[in-house]
Design a protein around this motif. Sequence first.
Motif, short mmCIF file in Angstrom:
data_model
loop_
_atom_site.label_atom_id
_atom_site.label_comp_id
_atom_site.label_asym_id
_atom_site.label_seq_id
_atom_site.Cartn_x
_atom_site.Cartn_y
_atom_site.Cartn_z
N THR B 221 66.13 63.80 6.06
CA THR B 221 65.17 64.13 7.11
C THR B 221 65.94 64.23 8.42
O THR B 221 66.53 63.25 8.88
CB THR B 221 64.06 63.08 7.21
OG1 THR B 221 63.37 63.05 5.96
CG2 THR B 221 63.08 63.42 8.32
N VAL B 222 65.94 65.45 9.00
CA VAL B 222 66.69 65.66 10.25
C VAL B 222 65.72 65.75 11.42
O VAL B 222 64.56 66.08 11.27
CB VAL B 222 67.54 66.96 10.20
CG1 VAL B 222 68.58 66.89 9.11
CG2 VAL B 222 66.67 68.20 10.08
N LYS B 223 66.24 65.43 12.58
CA LYS B 223 65.52 65.63 13.85
C LYS B 223 65.58 67.10 14.22
O LYS B 223 66.62 67.73 14.09
CB LYS B 223 66.27 64.91 14.97
CG LYS B 223 65.86 63.53 15.25
CD LYS B 223 66.56 63.06 16.54
CE LYS B 223 67.17 61.70 16.30
NZ LYS B 223 67.94 61.21 17.44
N LEU B 224 64.51 67.60 14.78
CA LEU B 224 64.51 68.96 15.35
C LEU B 224 64.33 68.83 16.85
O LEU B 224 63.69 67.89 17.33
CB LEU B 224 63.38 69.78 14.74
CG LEU B 224 63.42 69.91 13.22
CD1 LEU B 224 62.15 70.58 12.71
CD2 LEU B 224 64.65 70.68 12.75
N LEU B 225 64.90 69.75 17.59
CA LEU B 225 64.76 69.71 19.05
C LEU B 225 64.06 70.97 19.52
O LEU B 225 64.16 72.02 18.87
CB LEU B 225 66.14 69.63 19.71
CG LEU B 225 66.95 68.38 19.42
CD1 LEU B 225 68.33 68.48 20.06
CD2 LEU B 225 66.23 67.13 19.94
#
Lengths: 483, 483
Positions: B221-225
């Motif tokens: 699970t990655v962070k999105l900006l």
Amino acid sequence: MYSSVTSTSSFETRKKLLIEEMAKFLPSDSIIADEETLRVYECDGLSAYCERPLLTVLPDSVENVQKILKLCHRWGVPVVARGAGTGLSAGATPSPEGILLSLARLNRILRIDPEARTATVQPGVRNLAISQAVEPMGLFYAPDPSSQIACTIGGNLAENAGGAHCLKYGLTVHNVLAFEMLTAEGERVRVGGQGLDNCGFDLLPLIIGSEGLLGVITEITVKLLPSPDAAQVIMAAFDSVEKAGDAVAGVIAKGIIPAALEMMDRYAIQAAEDFVRAGYPTNVEALLLCEIDGVREEVAEYVEQVEDLFRELGAVAVRTSQSDAERALLWKGRKSAFPAVGRISPDYYCMDGVIPRSQLSYVLTRMREMSEEYGLRVANVFHAGDGNLHPLIMFDANVPGEFEKTEEFGGRILELCVAVGGCITGEHGVGLEKIRQMRSQFSDSELEQFHAVKEAFDPGGVLNPGKGVPILRRCQEYRSIGN
Amino acid sequence: MYSSVTSTSSFETRKKLLIEEMAKFLPSDSIIADEETLRVYECDGLSAYCERPLLTVLPDSVENVQKILKLCHRWGVPVVARGAGTGLSAGATPSPEGILLSLARLNRILRIDPEARTATVQPGVRNLAISQAVEPMGLFYAPDPSSQIACTIGGNLAENAGGAHCLKYGLTVHNVLAFEMLTAEGERVRVGGQGLDNCGFDLLPLIIGSEGLLGVITEITVKLLPSPDAAQVIMAAFDSVEKAGDAVAGVIAKGIIPAALEMMDRYAIQAAEDFVRAGYPTNVEALLLCEIDGVREEVAEYVEQVEDLFRELGAVAVRTSQSDAERALLWKGRKSAFPAVGRISPDYYCMDGVIPRSQLSYVLTRMREMSEEYGLRVANVFHAGDGNLHPLIMFDANVPGEFEKTEEFGGRILELCVAVGGCITGEHGVGLEKIRQMRSQFSDSELEQFHAVKEAFDPGGVLNPGKGVPILRRCQEYRSIGN
């Protein structure tokens, strides 16, 4: 050998042997053995958990810490390291069969490099002392736990301490570049470095926040930040906690990163206002304190945006600090909220859980229902911006059964945090206090992995035994796999 | 049992047994056993290191990865996990006695949550595919290694990949919230979570960047900006690398955080310009590319400040992109610098070291001296903002002894990085390539600690053996301590 003594002779013999051995390298004023003085070290900030250590030792050099660890490792004596003892999860509760290792005398600031913006300090240096030392250079150390006047940087690393300003500046782990530690066997290991990334396994974030289970940190290099030009606090009052929760989400969604974004509910507001007269409105359900810092023009612009947003989202009152004195007073209320609640209730129990921000309203509503169910009032004071709750359950320890009821209620709050996708501790750690809830957070194979890591650092299990990671039911099986 | 077979029967028997066992759960097109096709998997992006694996397997489900790991653990078969094989430190070089575990078929984007700004993906998803999938929502995934068209997110985690924009947005470790992995024994372990902090030992940063030595990651699970409103690149040319180095320091000292701050020296500039016609001036010693992104007004303001600063600090030419097309062209030169150098030299060897920014001028000067000493040209292309160097040593593999000379020169560059307080790898990892230099970086007790951690995750030593952490001379002693 110590281990053979354990089974055959008394508690007192064991203690005597340890004193004899320690006295070979420690001056007598560094060994505390009398029962009266030892009482000082019985507990940390969570005084519900008390244990008397065999001995307390206060070494004033890293070499002596090393000797103590080598001795304890050889003899299998438990070692609990301790900073100022301000922790709130019984992480520094002594082991009755072991020594309490106070790092209070390792309290020197070793180097300050204003150009590289770093300070290298010993673990017993107080958190606030770092910022005070570098203030003349226009710098500060960001993490600011409420106990920052007293708590030490070593303890901050052990617990990965946060604070009101960690929303913008991060936790301790984000503000430490490197450290030196001693393993359970007394070996020196350097961890981290100046770079953005380092080769080898990245042990830095593993050890920061590991609650003294993996090593004893003896020297720390922290990042310093330039002090912001300007800072203002916007106070906004709401007639429901849900609206205040939505306002928190609104600020974040706008892409504004406040230096701090704190929330208090009715009980907390009233108690704080009665105590320090911060100028809070007392007939409201929730209060937000939103601090913006940075370059002066930028601050002015964001303050206006946040004020408008709070009004749009239903704030019944909005006020912004116009001076540093006013700002300090608004914060004083928040920072005094815990003792303020102590004035309106004989006792209180401070919880520490984390939830996804989106679950704020739901969790607050469920907590209110549980509060009625248990007949115990709850004041909420928390780092709303990052979803870190601090419910204060009010109780009276003199009423039989009320502490047990409080503990049960607290446990259910933590389980609720896990159920909504959160976590049982935000910044206070697991310690002894939340060891049972670790089972609701982690599976057996995850706990097994934690035990394997613990064993990789402390094969004899002498460092802070019984804290942080629960003993596995399948412990016997695990051992046969691990070896 | 496999282990008894090993000692008595041939390579081919071993292979046959493995195929038989794997065929019980894997479809035949998931097992590659013929020598010709296996050649595809002989090396990663550092082709100087080649090995043929016994087998390559391409499972398309996590369950099958689990079965493969359980089998290999039971039989003591080495497992090297691999993404797209774009790595540059021979971290994915196969083990000749083991299997190569390609995760290429675990390539689904599982969930995108635009509100929480997260994406959950399988390890075989390409880095750029994440940003492409979320672009319509106004979001992006920040880490951007030069190989981002091809490289996979699983490989990015294994190597803690960076990229030009990690100065502002951080490395992979700063952009991953959680993942699921399988231990060497095939047990599922969840790591990380949504919160700022999580309880239990923080295994996330330990495992990210551990080069496949501690587990196989199966879901991320990655962070999105939010995509920035605007971005502009300022190109500044200097007549000495020292001046360019000072200009980098000047930007950072001003408190401006560019999205990227890249530097190229004469050889790199000329090669890139000849190759893609980016519009670089070719009669200069150094070029900086400084990207500013954010809210439009803010970008305009910072661009002006940086332009002024570069002129003050001696830039002989300053130009700022006025359109996205112009910005893309300026970046194209930088991103093509490696292949461009490939056009002016039969071969080149890309190094990857990190130094404190303050040491930039000194290290560049020393490298130039060594370049003369070895009679090998060096082109420098690097992430100046965070001190991550990528010297490209040009050589001709057909000249006997020249590769060995290049390797020696490369090793000395890395030792220089360590000597000035830096580190032997910025973002490419240790792999096989830099395993010797690990000894100049770490003490025996530090390496012992790494081995203990490795054993905590992979007691049988099957995961990517021989990479990342050198075998200790004192290995025998260590084992008696560790057990």
